[in-house]
Design a protein around this motif. Structure first.
Motif, PDB file in Angstrom:
ATOM      1  N   GLY A   1      44.194  32.748  31.640  1.00 26.90           N
ATOM      2  CA  GLY A   1      45.336  33.811  32.183  1.00 26.90           C
ATOM      3  C   GLY A   1      44.668  34.689  33.099  1.00 26.90           C
ATOM      4  N   ILE A   2      45.459  35.541  33.473  1.00 22.32           N
ATOM      5  CA  ILE A   2      44.835  36.850  34.362  1.00 22.32           C
ATOM      6  C   ILE A   2      44.944  38.138  33.589  1.00 22.32           C
ATOM      7  N   LEU A   3      43.717  38.832  33.497  1.00 25.03           N
ATOM      8  CA  LEU A   3      43.908  40.169  32.983  1.00 25.03           C
ATOM      9  C   LEU A   3      43.172  40.991  33.744  1.00 25.03           C
ATOM     10  N   HIS A   4      43.496  42.280  34.387  1.00 24.78           N
ATOM     11  CA  HIS A   4      42.864  43.119  35.211  1.00 24.78           C
ATOM     12  C   HIS A   4      42.046  42.408  36.428  1.00 24.78           C
ATOM     13  N   GLY A   5      42.822  41.511  36.807  1.00 29.14           N
ATOM     14  CA  GLY A   5      42.289  40.783  38.084  1.00 29.14           C
ATOM     15  C   GLY A   5      41.443  39.666  37.911  1.00 29.14           C
ATOM     16  N   SER A   6      41.100  39.296  36.780  1.00 27.32           N
ATOM     17  CA  SER A   6      40.026  38.349  36.474  1.00 27.32           C
ATOM     18  C   SER A   6      40.615  36.906  35.700  1.00 27.32           C
ATOM     19  N   TYR A   7      40.370  35.810  35.992  1.00 33.17           N
ATOM     20  CA  TYR A   7      41.022  34.494  35.556  1.00 33.17           C
ATOM     21  C   TYR A   7      40.226  34.086  34.404  1.00 33.17           C
ATOM     22  N   SER A   8      40.564  34.320  33.198  1.00 29.70           N
ATOM     23  CA  SER A   8      39.821  33.737  31.882  1.00 29.70           C
ATOM     24  C   SER A   8      40.584  33.542  30.746  1.00 29.70           C
TER      25      SER A   8
ATOM     26  N   GLY B   1      40.929  39.968  25.836  1.00 32.24           N
ATOM     27  CA  GLY B   1      40.534  39.001  26.706  1.00 32.24           C
ATOM     28  C   GLY B   1      38.863  38.789  26.981  1.00 32.24           C
ATOM     29  N   VAL B   2      38.461  38.118  27.792  1.00 30.17           N
ATOM     30  CA  VAL B   2      36.611  38.410  27.714  1.00 30.17           C
ATOM     31  C   VAL B   2      36.393  37.807  29.250  1.00 30.17           C
ATOM     32  N   GLY B   3      35.215  38.308  29.507  1.00 28.26           N
ATOM     33  CA  GLY B   3      34.760  38.195  30.958  1.00 28.26           C
ATOM     34  C   GLY B   3      34.839  36.430  31.341  1.00 28.26           C
ATOM     35  N   PRO B   4      34.893  36.304  32.694  1.00 21.47           N
ATOM     36  CA  PRO B   4      35.064  34.972  33.235  1.00 21.47           C
ATOM     37  C   PRO B   4      33.957  34.212  32.812  1.00 21.47           C
TER      38      PRO B   4
ATOM     39  N   ASP C   1      32.192  43.042  32.238  1.00 25.09           N
ATOM     40  CA  ASP C   1      32.444  41.960  33.300  1.00 25.09           C
ATOM     41  C   ASP C   1      31.866  42.482  34.671  1.00 25.09           C
ATOM     42  N   ASP C   2      30.368  42.402  34.798  1.00 33.17           N
ATOM     43  CA  ASP C   2      29.518  42.834  35.709  1.00 33.17           C
ATOM     44  C   ASP C   2      28.104  42.254  35.493  1.00 33.17           C
TER      45      ASP C   2
END
Length: 326
Positions: A218-225, A249-252, A142-143
């Motif tokens: 939902g939210i995982l480690h500060g990211s909504y995806s 989860g996956v990146g936004p 996620d970058d």
């Protein structure tokens, strides 16, 4: 942009070959090609994104050092980049990390901290250490710089002499697919992009890693995806025979790709993937990780629906993981 990628990413990565899977193509009545990222120096595409991220850090960030979390492949990519650039790095790996990848990271000179039963727990610990010691955290997917580095795989595919109808990409956190989709979106919108997820015992069961197929926002480690969560919003544990794909989860970026229907996602179970893994070993002469088998199985399954005579490329993302390293 391609000149920048060539000057940076290819300091540690190769322009990997694409080979024709002749036996598999004859069997499935489609032209199936394999993008050989298993031939990278660390036997995985992860060196691309990690290096592109780290080389673009400020001098101050480089001097303070790097922190990362990974079950194996991203860890090796970060360790290789830091060795090349002479930067100190600490990598948090779960207790379940394959021994061969753990040893590889240590050989590359990284400090390893073992923590947690999975990548999600290791990520939390890495963020904690990073804040305490003022280290720069290099996220596995996620970058934007990581995604751009992985996107060079898509660049190479489109520069290939073959004209592909579809590109099959394995999806864990999704940095590889996000990068490929960004490049393809700009240069050849006709090519279908298929994200193949690890469905574990089944996409609709409690033991799955098929976030895009079965997850909800939902939210995982500060990211909504899209994430795997229960009715109370608590994150579920992902399950797959592939250490690189069992993330809840996956990146936004993937939420957007799914919502605009740019990428089609579907899951492959462990039971479906294992016979394909053995077939690739016996009939194509390949030594691969289960994440590759999951992706190739996806190409076989959906390839039948695309129709006979289609030209398909599937990415062999690594050589070995928690299944065949034991």
């Amino acid at each position: 942009a391609s000149d920048v990628y060539k000057r940076q990413v290819y300091d540690v990565a190769i322009d990997s070959p694409t080979t024709h899977a002749i036996n598999l193509s004859l069997k499935e009545n489609n032209n199936i090609y394999l993008k050989r990222e298993d031939l990278q120096p660390i036997f995985s595409f992860k060196n691309r994104g990690a290096y592109n991220k780290i080389i673009n850090l400020s001098d101050k960030q480089k001097s303070l050092g790097i922190i990362a979390a990974s079950a194996g492949n991203h860890a090796q990519g970060v360790a290789l980049a830091c060795k090349k650039l002479k930067i100190k790095c600490n990598i948090v790996m779960p207790l379940t990390a394959p021994e061969n990848k753990l040893n590889s990271v240590k050989r590359l000179g990284a400090k390893v901290t073992l923590f947690g039963e999975n990548l999600a727990e290791a990520l939390v610990k890495a963020n904690e250490i990073g804040k305490k010691k003022k280290l720069t955290f290099v996220h596995p997917f996620d970058d934007p710089f990581t995604i751009a580095g992985q996107g060079t795989v898509g660049k190479e595919i489109l520069e290939d002499e073959n004209s592909y109808d579809a590109i099959f990409v394995p999806v864990g956190g999704g940095g590889l697919l996000a990068g490929i989709a960004a490049w393809v979106r700009q240069h050849d919108k006709k090519v279908k992009i298929i994200g193949v997820e690890a469905a574990g015992r089944g996409a609709k069961t409690e033991e799955t890693a098929a976030t895009m197929t079965s997850g909800t926002p939902g939210i995982l480690h500060g990211s909504y995806s899209y994430v795997l969560q229960d009715n109370d919003g608590q994150i579920k544990e992902a399950h797959s025979i592939s250490a690189g794909l069992d993330y809840p989860g996956v990146g936004p970026e993937h939420s957007h790709l799914k919502d605009i229907k740019r990428v089609k996602y579907f899951g492959v179970t462990d039971k479906e993937a294992l016979p394909v893994l053995f077939d690739l070993i016996q009939n194509e002469g390949l030594s691969l990780g289960t994440s590759c088998a999951i992706n190739v199985t996806g190409a076989i399954k959906l390839g039948k629906k695309l129709g006979p005579g289609k030209t398909i490329v599937t990415i062999l993302c690594d050589r070995s993981d928690k299944y065949n390293s034991k």
